[in-house]
Motif scaffolding. Structure first.
Motif: not given
Length: 188
Positions: A91-103
């Motif tokens: 929550e509140g993080r940019h999708w890019d910062a969450i990371g492609e592998e995690t998504i």
């Protein structure tokens, strides 16, 4: 057949690439007033009353209050089952910062994985289904939910697939744009 109105809140005041699920963010006040006026016109045209429920997040509550400000007969009740998905620490993080592998890990197990340690889609489907069962029992012919894109997608999935859990390739359901709605028939 009953009609369920799936109304989406107005545009939130967050960056477009921000994961905000249950984050209680503000919305554009002007867009909220416009959405309320449009919804008021559509609901006022009904020949019978309606039942209005809203997510307790302020972006939905503000739309419900704006609608009531136009017509005091449109009262609504908060229902926590209409909350958006809880994305936990995403929550509140940019999708890019969450990371492609995690998504990607979430997409691999869309129904059961709890993104960010929050809530799984299976859990969200269960709580929305509970609200859907109550909506079916309402005496009104029109039930209005002021909620979120995720809730609209869950309703469509449940009406089309019942208790089956979706895979990520199946989760392509449309949702209303900000401040808009869609109507679905609600069989008994």
């Amino acid at each position: 057949m009953k009609t369920l109105w799936l109304v989406r809140h107005a545009r939130p005041l967050v960056a477009a690439d921000c994961c905000y699920g249950r984050l209680d963010v503000a919305v554009d006040p002007q867009a909220t007033r416009q959405a309320a006026r449009s919804l008021h016109q559509a609901l006022a045209a009904l020949q019978q009353g309606c039942v209005i429920r809203h997510s307790p997040l302020r972006r939905c509550e503000q739309l419900a209050l704006a609608l009531q400000g136009l017509d005091a007969s449109f009262t609504s009740t908060a229902d926590a089952r209409l909350l958006e998905m809880d994305f936990g620490h995403w929550e509140g993080r940019h999708w890019d910062a969450i990371g492609e592998e995690t998504i990607a890990a979430w997409a691999d197990d869309l129904a059961l994985h709890a993104p960010g340690g929050g809530e799984s889609l299976a859990h969200m489907l269960a709580r929305v289904n509970s609200a859907l069962q109550d909506a079916r029992a309402e005496s009104a012919e029109h039930i209005v939910w002021i909620a979120h894109a995720g809730v609209a997608r869950c309703v469509q999935w449940l009406l089309g697939h019942g208790a089956a859990l979706p895979h990520s390739t199946q989760w392509t359901l449309p949702a209303p744009r900000y401040g808009q709605w869609m109507r679905v028939g609600l069989p008994p």
